[in-house]
Motif scaffolding. Structure first.
Motif: not given
Length: 217
Positions: A128-145, A151-162
Motif C-alpha cells: 500500500v502506498t500513500a494516496g491510494q484508496t484501500i478496502t479493509t475489514n477491521y475490528v476496533g477495541v479499547f486497548y485497555e479492556n 467493526s466493519s464485520w458487524d456492518r456487513g461490508e468492508p470500509a473503503t477510504f484514501p
C-alpha cells in the motif's frame, strides 16, 4: 312540351330519386352492419384478453419467478449462512482463507506509548502506498479492556477510504502504508494518534485495531 310528356319526365325523376335513395339506404345499412361486426369482434377480443389475464394472475399467485418466466431458486442456490449473517468478504487472489472470518481481538498489555504494527497474516499482494484508496475489514477495541467499539464485520461490508493523506486517524495513515494487500495486521495506537480523549462521542484513549487489507488502488 305536352302535359303528358312532362308528367312522364316527372315520374322518371321520382323513380330515379327513389332508386338513389334506396341505394343510399342500402349502403348505409351495409356500413352499420360492418361497424356492428367490427364492434362485436373487438368485444370478443376484449373478453378473451380478460379471461387470459385472469387465468395468468391465478396461475402466477404461487410463484412470482414463474410468472416472470424464470425458474425459482433450488435449495442448492440458497446461501448456507444463518439468517442475518453478514456476507463473507471478497478476498484478493491467493489470500489466506482466514481473512474470510472475523478475528477475535483482545485487550493489550501494559502502557501504550507509541504506534505498534504487528503482522498477523502476511499478504502476497503489492504494498500500500500513500494516496491510494484501500478496502479493509477491521475490528476496533479499547486497548485497555478489549471492549469492541467498532467493526466493519458487524456492518456487513468492508470500509473503503484514501490512506496516507489525512482522511483517517494518524495511526492508520502511518500504520497501513507499506502493508501488503492480503495482510492482516494489528495496530496498537496511542491516544494522540487516534481520537485523543474521545471528545464528541468518539472512542478515547489508546486503541487496538485488527485490519485486513483486501485491496489497494
Amino acid at each position: 312540351m305536352s302535359e303528358h310528356a312532362g308528367g312522364q319526365e316527372s315520374k322518371a325523376r321520382r323513380r330515379l330519386a327513389e332508386q338513389l335513395a334506396e341505394q343510399k339506404a342500402a349502403e348505409a345499412k351495409r356500413r352499420r352492419q360492418a361497424w356492428a361486426g367490427a364492434f362485436a369482434a373487438v368485444a370478443v377480443v376484449g373478453v378473451l384478453i380478460t379471461v387470459f389475464v385472469i387465468i395468468g394472475q391465478r396461475g402466477g399467485d404461487d410463484s412470482p419467478e414463474q410468472a416472470a418466466g424464470t425458474a425459482s431458486a433450488s435449495p442448492s442456490d440458497v446461501d448456507p449462512a444463518a439468517p442475518g449473517a453478514p456476507p463473507a468478504p471478497q478476498l484478493p487472489e491467493g489470500a489466506d482463507p482466514a481473512l474470510g472470518s472475523k478475528p477475535n481481538v483482545t485487550a493489550g498489555e501494559g502502557k501504550l506509548t507509541e504506534l505498534s504494527v504487528t503482522p498477523l497474516i502476511e499478504g502476497t499482494g503489492p504494498k500500500v502506498t500513500a494516496g491510494q484508496t484501500i478496502t479493509t475489514n477491521y475490528v476496533g477495541v479499547f486497548y485497555e479492556n478489549g471492549e469492541q467499539f467498532d467493526s466493519s464485520w458487524d456492518r456487513g461490508e468492508p470500509a473503503t477510504f484514501p490512506i496516507g493523506v489525512g482522511q483517517v486517524i494518524e495511526g492508520w495513515d502511518k500504520g497501513l502504508v507499506g502493508v501488503t494487500v492480503g495482510s492482516r495486521v494489528q495496530l496498537d495506537i496511542p491516544a494522540e494518534l487516534a481520537y485523543g480523549d474521545g471528545a464528541g462521542g468518539r472512542p478515547g484513549g489508546p486503541l487496538r485495531f485488527v485490519v485486513d487489507v483486501l485491496a489497494a488502488q
